[in-house]
Design an enzyme around this catalytic site. Structure first.
Site, PDB file in Angstrom:
ATOM      1  N   ILE A  53      71.204  58.842  57.030  1.00 43.94           N
ATOM      2  CA  ILE A  53      70.858  60.218  57.406  1.00 43.94           C
ATOM      3  C   ILE A  53      69.853  60.802  56.406  1.00 43.94           C
ATOM      4  O   ILE A  53      70.204  61.140  55.262  1.00 43.94           O
ATOM      5  CB  ILE A  53      72.136  61.100  57.520  1.00 43.94           C
TER       6      ILE A  53
ATOM      7  N   ARG B 197      58.848  61.115  66.566  1.00 42.86           N
ATOM      8  CA  ARG B 197      58.083  59.869  66.413  1.00 42.86           C
ATOM      9  C   ARG B 197      56.608  60.151  66.117  1.00 42.86           C
ATOM     10  O   ARG B 197      55.956  59.387  65.402  1.00 42.86           O
ATOM     11  CB  ARG B 197      58.268  59.002  67.667  1.00 42.86           C
TER      12      ARG B 197
ATOM     13  N   GLU C 235      63.405  56.204  63.142  1.00 42.01           N
ATOM     14  CA  GLU C 235      63.096  56.954  64.392  1.00 42.01           C
ATOM     15  C   GLU C 235      62.767  55.994  65.532  1.00 42.01           C
ATOM     16  O   GLU C 235      61.867  56.235  66.346  1.00 42.01           O
ATOM     17  CB  GLU C 235      62.002  57.994  64.164  1.00 42.01           C
ATOM     18  N   GLY C 236      63.512  54.900  65.587  1.00 40.64           N
ATOM     19  CA  GLY C 236      63.314  53.880  66.609  1.00 40.64           C
ATOM     20  C   GLY C 236      62.436  52.773  66.046  1.00 40.64           C
ATOM     21  O   GLY C 236      61.281  53.020  65.699  1.00 40.64           O
TER      22      GLY C 236
ATOM     23  N   GLY D 129      45.758  41.728  40.996  1.00 41.68           N
ATOM     24  CA  GLY D 129      46.923  41.884  40.117  1.00 41.68           C
ATOM     25  C   GLY D 129      47.256  43.341  39.831  1.00 41.68           C
ATOM     26  O   GLY D 129      48.426  43.719  39.760  1.00 41.68           O
TER      27      GLY D 129
HETATM   28  N1  CAA Z   1      63.422  62.365  76.944  1.00 32.71           N
HETATM   29  C1  CAA Z   1      64.398  62.899  77.731  1.00 32.71           C
HETATM   30  N2  CAA Z   1      65.389  62.137  78.293  1.00 32.71           N
HETATM   31  C2  CAA Z   1      65.384  60.814  78.017  1.00 32.71           C
HETATM   32  C3  CAA Z   1      64.387  60.206  77.196  1.00 32.71           C
HETATM   33  C4  CAA Z   1      63.379  61.043  76.671  1.00 32.71           C
HETATM   34  N3  CAA Z   1      62.407  60.540  75.893  1.00 32.71           N
HETATM   35  N4  CAA Z   1      64.658  58.889  77.093  1.00 32.71           N
HETATM   36  C5  CAA Z   1      65.761  58.657  77.824  1.00 32.71           C
HETATM   37  N5  CAA Z   1      66.193  59.825  78.362  1.00 32.71           N
HETATM   38  C6  CAA Z   1      67.330  59.998  79.285  1.00 32.71           C
HETATM   39  C7  CAA Z   1      67.109  59.102  80.484  1.00 32.71           C
HETATM   40  O1  CAA Z   1      66.329  59.753  81.470  1.00 32.71           O
HETATM   41  C8  CAA Z   1      68.527  58.859  80.959  1.00 32.71           C
HETATM   42  O2  CAA Z   1      68.971  59.975  81.719  1.00 32.71           O
HETATM   43  P1  CAA Z   1      69.572  59.776  83.217  1.00 32.71           P
HETATM   44  O3  CAA Z   1      70.826  58.981  83.007  1.00 32.71           O
HETATM   45  O4  CAA Z   1      69.818  61.170  83.669  1.00 32.71           O
HETATM   46  O5  CAA Z   1      68.534  59.025  83.967  1.00 32.71           O
HETATM   47  C9  CAA Z   1      69.331  58.826  79.668  1.00 32.71           C
HETATM   48  O6  CAA Z   1      68.530  59.539  78.690  1.00 32.71           O
HETATM   49  C10 CAA Z   1      69.606  57.411  79.207  1.00 32.71           C
HETATM   50  O7  CAA Z   1      68.351  56.753  79.066  1.00 32.71           O
HETATM   51  P2  CAA Z   1      68.213  55.161  79.029  1.00 32.71           P
HETATM   52  O8  CAA Z   1      68.969  54.589  80.187  1.00 32.71           O
HETATM   53  O9  CAA Z   1      66.776  54.830  78.885  1.00 32.71           O
HETATM   54  O10 CAA Z   1      69.034  54.837  77.692  1.00 32.71           O
HETATM   55  P3  CAA Z   1      69.240  53.471  76.922  1.00 32.71           P
HETATM   56  O11 CAA Z   1      70.646  53.400  76.497  1.00 32.71           O
HETATM   57  O12 CAA Z   1      68.648  52.331  77.672  1.00 32.71           O
HETATM   58  O13 CAA Z   1      68.424  53.683  75.541  1.00 32.71           O
HETATM   59  C11 CAA Z   1      66.574  53.843  74.047  1.00 32.71           C
HETATM   60  C12 CAA Z   1      67.158  54.119  75.430  1.00 32.71           C
HETATM   61  C13 CAA Z   1      65.115  54.229  74.196  1.00 32.71           C
HETATM   62  C14 CAA Z   1      66.696  52.412  73.599  1.00 32.71           C
HETATM   63  C15 CAA Z   1      67.290  54.775  73.016  1.00 32.71           C
HETATM   64  O14 CAA Z   1      68.614  54.353  72.774  1.00 32.71           O
HETATM   65  C16 CAA Z   1      66.546  54.848  71.688  1.00 32.71           C
HETATM   66  O15 CAA Z   1      65.563  55.588  71.575  1.00 32.71           O
HETATM   67  N6  CAA Z   1      67.009  54.096  70.655  1.00 32.71           N
HETATM   68  C17 CAA Z   1      66.467  54.252  69.310  1.00 32.71           C
HETATM   69  C18 CAA Z   1      67.264  55.269  68.545  1.00 32.71           C
HETATM   70  C19 CAA Z   1      66.448  56.014  67.545  1.00 32.71           C
HETATM   71  O16 CAA Z   1      65.265  56.272  67.710  1.00 32.71           O
HETATM   72  N7  CAA Z   1      67.104  56.412  66.466  1.00 32.71           N
HETATM   73  C20 CAA Z   1      66.453  57.204  65.477  1.00 32.71           C
HETATM   74  C21 CAA Z   1      67.463  57.805  64.575  1.00 32.71           C
HETATM   75  S1  CAA Z   1      66.858  59.249  63.761  1.00 32.71           S
HETATM   76  C22 CAA Z   1      65.956  58.758  62.460  1.00 32.71           C
HETATM   77  O17 CAA Z   1      65.636  57.606  62.284  1.00 32.71           O
HETATM   78  C23 CAA Z   1      65.475  59.857  61.574  1.00 32.71           C
HETATM   79  C24 CAA Z   1      65.022  59.382  60.253  1.00 32.71           C
HETATM   80  O18 CAA Z   1      65.789  59.035  59.415  1.00 32.71           O
HETATM   81  C25 CAA Z   1      63.600  59.378  59.902  1.00 32.71           C
END
Ligand code: CAA
Length: 382
Positions: free
Chosen positions: A157, A243, A363-364, A340
């Site tokens: 976090i 992102r 962030e993914g 170096g």
């Molecule tokens: N905007 C709005 N809604 C969205 C969306 C978006 N960009 N992406 C997906 N959704 C919605 C979908 O429409 C879907 O809704 P419905 O069921 O109503 O259709 C729902 O969310 C589920 O979507 P998916 O079926 O696509 O979900 P999934 O389980 O296949 O996962 C994923 C999608 C893109 C892999 C997602 O899990 C993801 O982004 N994973 C990466 C996680 C991430 O980025 N973590 C970052 C942590 S924070 C961080 O890193 C901060 C830091 O320290 C710097």
């Protein structure tokens, strides 16, 4: 696309550039060596209006556009990627979810404090067993009269050890996957919220990355953000802008590495001439500059789409994927050009490389960005 900036955006670039040179650069070595969170610098950023750039003036924000916000992260990250990520996480995923999904009370209570830097924001989604597969989180929130009782743990976090508010995601109800997730605004002093281990990282020294434990953490019902079951969409919608922030951070690192490498190649002499006189070096610089320029176009295009309210998830992922890859490659090549010296702590090149690497992870991961881009291409209606 037209990259001409408005007067306001140009002023933002100049102001942040001056602040980074005078207010941040002198502290970088200490932040790096002592791994100390830059509280004082963040306070000054609050005074300059940098902690709430896209937040409306009604909530004490600066009321500026997303391009101005991205410029600020870009410029800060040329000097300190640590400050770039602190600002990006605080704004994109620590504050924006309240602006876009909060009710009036939540906006009035939290936005002015976050926008002025009185409060620092964090985003608690990732868990030990749910990183890329974010819909699979296990932290539970069980309703109990006027409260939700949260149990579970979060990892990696950012801003975590210093934050005042955590946008926290937990499972409500029995539904599996994305639909069972809800979002909460959890304050730092909430009973049962325990700040856990602080990570020692390869780079981004000075930034705080911690584990969080929710041990019967008692969160008032009024802290539910948006509707029950809508949390995953809140996370995803705000990660779009997040992102682009990380892409701007990566761009800043790449630009700084290129600038240093170009200057050094013109100045460093071997075999009686500057090393830039060799095509092996000059062509390397030409490739680096081209990739940095392409990254810049993707980053600023994605920010402009957000500003227009156009769909931007594909472009945000493209910008994040390409800019982070460019940051890593440019930083490695810059170390190579320095030889170096680039491998020593006397120069900032090794820091650029260590800081660049994580932009391909958080962030993914870039593998997840591929997935988002491919889904948008192949199934654009969803
Ligand atoms: N905007 C709005 N809604 C969205 C969306 C978006 N960009 N992406 C997906 N959704 C919605 C979908 O429409 C879907 O809704 P419905 O069921 O109503 O259709 C729902 O969310 C589920 O979507 P998916 O079926 O696509 O979900 P999934 O389980 O296949 O996962 C994923 C999608 C893109 C892999 C997602 O899990 C993801 O982004 N994973 C990466 C996680 C991430 O980025 N973590 C970052 C942590 S924070 C961080 O890193 C901060 C830091 O320290 C710097």
């Amino acid at each position: 696309m037209n990259l001409q900036l408005t007067d306001e955006q140009n002023m933002m670039r100049k102001m942040v550039r001056d602040f980074a040179a005078n207010g941040v650069q002198p502290e970088v070595a200490r932040m790096e060596q002592e791994d100390r969170f830059p509280t004082e610098i963040i306070r000054k950023m609050g005074d300059l209006g940098l902690m709430g750039i896209p937040i409306p003036e009604t909530y004490n924000g600066s009321g500026m556009d997303y391009t101005a916000y991205i410029i600020a992260i870009n410029e800060l990250s040329k000097v300190s990627a640590t400050l770039g990520v602190i600002l990006s996480v605080h704004t994109s995923v620590g504050t924006n979810p309240i602006l876009y999904f909060g009710n009036d009370d939540q906006k009035t209570n939290y936005l002015p404090k976050l926008a002025t830097g009185e409060y620092l924001g964090a985003f608690a989604l990732t868990e030990p067993g749910a990183g890329s597969d974010a819909a699979n989180i296990r932290t539970k929130a069980v309703k109990d009269e006027d409260h939700y009782i949260l149990n579970g743990s979060k990892v990696f976090i950012t801003n975590g050890g210093q934050a005042d508010t955590y946008i926290t995601f937990a499972r409500t109800g029995d539904e599996q996957g994305a639909k069972g997730v809800s979002a909460f605004i959890v304050e730092k002093d909430t009973p049962g919220l325990v700040i856990g281990k602080s990570e020692r990282k390869m780079g981004l020294h000075g930034s705080s990355t911690v584990q969080l434990n929710f041990d019967n953490c008692t969160v008032p019902k009024s802290q539910l953000l948006g509707e029950e079951g809508n949390g995953f969409k809140i996370a995803m919608a705000n990660l779009n802008v997040g992102r682009i922030g990380i892409a701007a951070q990566a761009l800043g690192i790449a630009e700084a590495a290129l600038e240093h490498a170009t200057a050094y190649a013109k100045e460093r002499e071997q075999f009686g001439k500057p090393i830039a006189a060799n095509q092996g070096i000059a062509f390397k610089l030409a490739d680096m500059a081209t990739e940095v320029e392409a990254a810049k176009l993707l980053v600023y295009q994605a920010a402009a789409l957000v500003e227009q309210g156009s769909p931007s998830s594909k472009e945000a992922s493209m910008a994040k994927m390409y800019a982070s890859k460019t940051a890593r490659k440019t930083a490695i090549e810059a170390v190579q050009i320095y030889g170096g010296y680039g491998y020593t702590e006397d120069y900032p090149l090794e820091r650029f490389f260590r800081d660049a690497k994580v932009t391909e992870i958080y962030e993914g991961t870039n593998e997840i960005q591929h997935k988002v881009i491919a889904k948008n291409l192949l199934d654009p209606k969803k």
